[in-house]
Structure formats: structure tokens, C-alpha cells
Design a protein around this motif. Structure first.
Motif, short mmCIF file in Angstrom:
data_model
loop_
_atom_site.label_atom_id
_atom_site.label_comp_id
_atom_site.label_asym_id
_atom_site.label_seq_id
_atom_site.Cartn_x
_atom_site.Cartn_y
_atom_site.Cartn_z
N MET A 17 40.39 16.25 44.17
CA MET A 17 41.19 17.03 44.09
C MET A 17 41.58 17.96 43.30
O MET A 17 41.64 18.76 42.63
N THR A 18 41.97 17.07 42.54
CA THR A 18 43.33 17.01 41.66
C THR A 18 42.03 18.05 39.98
O THR A 18 42.56 18.94 39.61
N GLU A 19 40.74 17.50 39.91
CA GLU A 19 39.97 18.05 39.23
C GLU A 19 39.84 19.67 39.53
O GLU A 19 39.59 19.92 38.42
N GLN A 20 39.41 19.25 40.63
CA GLN A 20 38.70 20.73 41.29
C GLN A 20 39.81 21.53 41.21
O GLN A 20 39.35 22.67 41.14
N PHE A 21 41.00 21.40 41.59
CA PHE A 21 41.87 22.58 41.58
C PHE A 21 43.13 22.68 40.65
O PHE A 21 43.79 23.64 40.46
N ASP A 22 42.84 22.13 39.55
CA ASP A 22 43.80 21.50 38.74
C ASP A 22 45.06 21.94 38.70
O ASP A 22 45.67 22.27 38.37
N ALA A 23 44.83 21.02 40.27
CA ALA A 23 46.07 20.49 40.13
C ALA A 23 46.50 19.05 39.71
O ALA A 23 45.88 18.44 39.89
N LYS A 24 48.03 19.01 39.41
CA LYS A 24 47.88 17.55 39.38
C LYS A 24 48.90 16.70 40.99
O LYS A 24 48.59 17.39 41.42
N GLY A 25 47.81 14.98 40.94
CA GLY A 25 48.36 14.93 42.50
C GLY A 25 49.35 14.79 43.01
O GLY A 25 50.22 15.09 43.75
N ALA A 26 50.51 14.56 41.85
CA ALA A 26 52.21 14.82 42.47
C ALA A 26 52.39 16.65 43.12
O ALA A 26 52.73 16.83 43.78
N GLN A 80 57.89 21.56 48.67
CA GLN A 80 58.93 21.53 47.60
C GLN A 80 57.84 22.24 46.12
O GLN A 80 58.47 21.88 45.54
N LEU A 81 56.75 22.55 46.00
CA LEU A 81 56.29 23.25 45.29
C LEU A 81 56.53 24.95 44.62
O LEU A 81 56.90 25.02 45.98
N GLU A 82 56.70 25.03 43.61
CA GLU A 82 57.25 26.33 43.37
C GLU A 82 56.28 27.36 44.65
O GLU A 82 55.00 27.17 44.36
N PRO A 83 56.87 28.32 44.50
CA PRO A 83 56.24 29.45 45.07
C PRO A 83 55.12 29.90 44.16
O PRO A 83 53.69 29.87 44.77
N LYS A 84 54.99 30.24 42.89
CA LYS A 84 53.72 30.23 42.32
C LYS A 84 52.51 29.63 42.30
O LYS A 84 51.57 29.91 42.21
N ARG A 85 53.21 28.42 41.57
CA ARG A 85 52.20 27.83 41.32
C ARG A 85 51.31 27.08 42.85
O ARG A 85 50.87 27.03 43.43
N THR A 86 52.37 27.29 44.64
CA THR A 86 51.54 27.18 45.49
C THR A 86 50.68 27.57 46.03
O THR A 86 49.47 27.20 46.06
N ALA A 87 51.03 29.06 45.56
CA ALA A 87 49.96 30.37 45.47
C ALA A 87 48.78 30.12 44.98
O ALA A 87 47.74 30.35 44.98
#
Length: 46
Positions: free
Chosen positions: A1-10, A19-26
Motif C-alpha cells: 500500500m505504501t508504494e502504490q499510494f505514495d504514503a508511509k505506513g505510519a 490522526q492524519l492532517e486533513p490535507k494529507r488524508t484527502a
């Protein structure tokens, strides 16, 4: 998931526990929706 969606596991964990900031969540959420994942069911954004 982390590679496919350009996001870290955390970031993924923080997103699902609201708990993730709204802009990054979007950003991550939009990538997941574009991939066909039914995220509306799991994430309720205000």
C-alpha cells in the motif's frame, strides 16, 4: 500500500485512526479511490 499510494505506513495507520492532517488524508484517500478501493465506507471526512 505504501508504494502504490505514495504514503508511509505510519501515515496509513494515522489516516485510519483519524490522526492524519486533513490535507494529507484527502491526498491519500483520493489515490485510494482512484485505485477502486471503497474508502467512503471507512473514512468520513467533514
Amino acid at each position: 500500500m505504501t508504494e502504490q499510494f505514495d504514503a508511509k505506513g505510519a501515515e496509513i495507520r494515522a489516516m485510519f485512526s483519524n490522526q492524519l492532517e486533513p490535507k494529507r488524508t484527502a491526498e491519500v484517500r483520493e489515490r485510494m479511490l482512484a485505485a477502486g478501493l471503497p474508502m467512503r465506507r471507512y473514512l468520513q471526512l467533514a
